[in-house]
Design a protein around this motif. Structure first.
Motif, mmCIF file in Angstrom:
data_model
loop_
_atom_site.group_PDB
_atom_site.id
_atom_site.type_symbol
_atom_site.label_atom_id
_atom_site.label_comp_id
_atom_site.label_asym_id
_atom_site.label_seq_id
_atom_site.Cartn_x
_atom_site.Cartn_y
_atom_site.Cartn_z
ATOM 1 N N ASP A 297 5.976 -5.953 32.362
ATOM 2 C CA ASP A 297 5.903 -6.916 31.265
ATOM 3 C C ASP A 297 7.273 -7.327 30.724
ATOM 4 N N ARG B 108 -1.454 -1.534 37.220
ATOM 5 C CA ARG B 108 -2.010 -2.613 36.391
ATOM 6 C C ARG B 108 -2.792 -2.032 35.217
ATOM 7 N N GLN B 109 -3.541 -0.967 35.473
ATOM 8 C CA GLN B 109 -4.311 -0.317 34.418
ATOM 9 C C GLN B 109 -3.394 0.353 33.395
ATOM 10 N N SER C 264 -1.949 -2.324 31.192
ATOM 11 C CA SER C 264 -2.984 -2.833 30.293
ATOM 12 C C SER C 264 -3.193 -1.879 29.116
ATOM 13 N N ARG D 279 -0.333 -2.297 26.718
ATOM 14 C CA ARG D 279 -0.470 -3.514 25.901
ATOM 15 C C ARG D 279 -1.425 -3.295 24.742
ATOM 16 N N ARG D 280 -2.500 -2.556 24.989
ATOM 17 C CA ARG D 280 -3.453 -2.274 23.906
ATOM 18 C C ARG D 280 -2.780 -1.470 22.802
#
Length: 302
Positions: free
Chosen positions: A141, A162-163, A166, A169-170
Motif C-alpha cells: 500500500d 493480500r489478506q 486487508s 487496512r481495517r
C-alpha cells in the motif's frame, strides 16, 4: 546484467531507509538494517552479484527480511521497555540541525520522505499490527509492490499477503476519525493555540483545545522521567501539562514539523528535552505523543 557499481548500489539507499523506518519506527534501527544489507551484498562473490537480476529488488528483499526478523524480536524487547514505547520522531530535513551554527548536515540519501505514511498516528497503528501485516501493508500500500513480489519477499502466497494487507487496512480505518484527516494548515493553527495556552498555563483554554477523550503518553525510555501510563481526559491532560510548565520554569516551546505534521519542540537550559507529536480531529487534539528519551532525540539535537 545489472550494474553492481557502488553508485548504483547507493542510489537505492534512500528508498531502503524509507522502507526500514516505516517497518521499524526507528531511524537508528533502519540505518543498521540498511548497513547490514550492504554488508551482505559485499560479502557475496562477484559471480553471485552478477547473477542478481535486479540489484534494487535484491536489496529490498534482504532489507525487508531483516526487518521482519527484527519485528519478531521487537515485541519482546518492548515488553521490557520502561514506560510507553513511541516511534522515533523525525524533523523536516530543513529543520534537522546538527551543530551550533544551525547548518544541516548528513547524507541527503538518509532522509526519510515525510508523507502521510510516516505521521505519528500512522506509525502508532503500524505498531499494533503483526509483523507480517505490517510488512505486507507497507510494501503493497505504501511502496506499491504487487502482491506477487510481496509474496516472494515475505515467503507467503500472494493470497495470504493480500489478506494480511486487508487486515492492516481495517486496523487503520478503525483507528481513524470518521471526519478524516485535518488539513496541515488548520492543524498548525490548533497546535499554535495549544502552545500559547500551555505557555500561559491556561487550563481553561487547554481544555477547550483538547478532545474530551484525549490521550497523552510519554516515552522516557527509563532514561528520563516520564509517566509510565497514559493520561486520559481533557481536564486531566490540561492539568498535567500545566503541572509540567510549573515544575520546569524556563521551558520553551517551539513550533516544528514532526513526522510531516505540526508539532512542538521543548527546550530547557539550551537543550532539547522533548518532541511532541499531535493527532487532531474535529478541531481538537485527540492524541499527544511526547518523546523524552534522549536516544530518540538525536535528530533534534542542536
Amino acid at each position: 546484467m545489472p550494474d553492481p557499481s557502488p553508485a548504483a548500489l547507493m542510489a537505492e539507499r534512500r528508498r531502503l531507509i524509507n522502507l526500514a523506518y516505516r517497518l521499524l519506527g526507528s531511524l537508528s534501527e533502519a540505518e543498521d538494517v540498511v548497513q547490514e544489507t550492504y554488508v551482505r551484498w559485499y560479502a557475496m562473490s562477484r559471480e553471485r552479484q552478477e547473477a542478481v537480476e535486479s540489484v534494487g529488488g535484491w536489496l529490498t528483499t534482504v532489507a525487508t527480511r531483516i526487518c521482519l526478523n527484527l519485528l519478531g524480536s521487537a515485541r519482546a524487547r518492548r515488553e521490557q521497555y520502561v514506560g510507553h514505547w513511541i516511534p522515533e520522531p523525525l524533523p523536516e530535513p530543513t529543520e534537522r540541525l546538527d551543530g551550533p551554527s544551525g547548518a544541516t548536515t548528513g547524507d541527503p540519501a538518509d532522509r526519510v520522505t515525510l508523507d502521510e505514511s510516516v505521521n505519528m498516528a500512522f506509525l502508532v497503528v503500524l505498531e499494533a499490527m503483526t509483523p507480517a501485516e505490517r510488512v505486507a501493508f507497507v510494501l503493497h500500500d505504501v511502496f506499491r509492490y504487487p502482491f506477487a513480489e510481496v509474496a516472494g519477499i515475505v515467503g507467503r502466497s500472494p493470497a495470504a499477503c493480500r489478506q494480511l494487507a486487508s487486515s492492516a487496512r481495517r486496523r487503520l480505518r478503525d483507528a481513524r476519525p470518521s471526519s478524516g484527516p485535518v488539513p496541515a494548515d488548520r492543524a498548525a493553527g490548533i497546535v499554535r493555540d495549544f502552545k500559547r495556552a500551555w505557555e500561559a498555563k491556561d487550563i481553561g483554554a487547554l481544555i477547550g483545545l483538547l478532545d474530551p477523550a484525549v490521550t497523552a503518553v510519554g516515552d522516557g525510555g527509563g532514561r528520563v522521567t516520564a509517566l509510565p501510563y497514559p493520561v486520559e481526559g481533557g481536564e486531566q491532560v490540561a492539568r498535567f501539562l500545566v503541572g509540567i510548565a510549573t515544575r520546569v520554569p524556563g521551558l520553551t516551546l517551539v513550533e516544528r514539523t514532526v513526522n510531516g505534521r505540526p508539532g512542538l519542540l521543548a527546550r530547557h537550559a539550551g537543550a532539547t528535552v522533548a518532541v511532541y507529536a499531535f493527532d487532531v480531529a474535529d478541531g481538537r487534539v485527540t492524541h499527544i505523543w511526547g518523546v523524552l528519551n534522549p536516544e530518540k532525540l538525536r535528530q533534534w539535537t542542536t
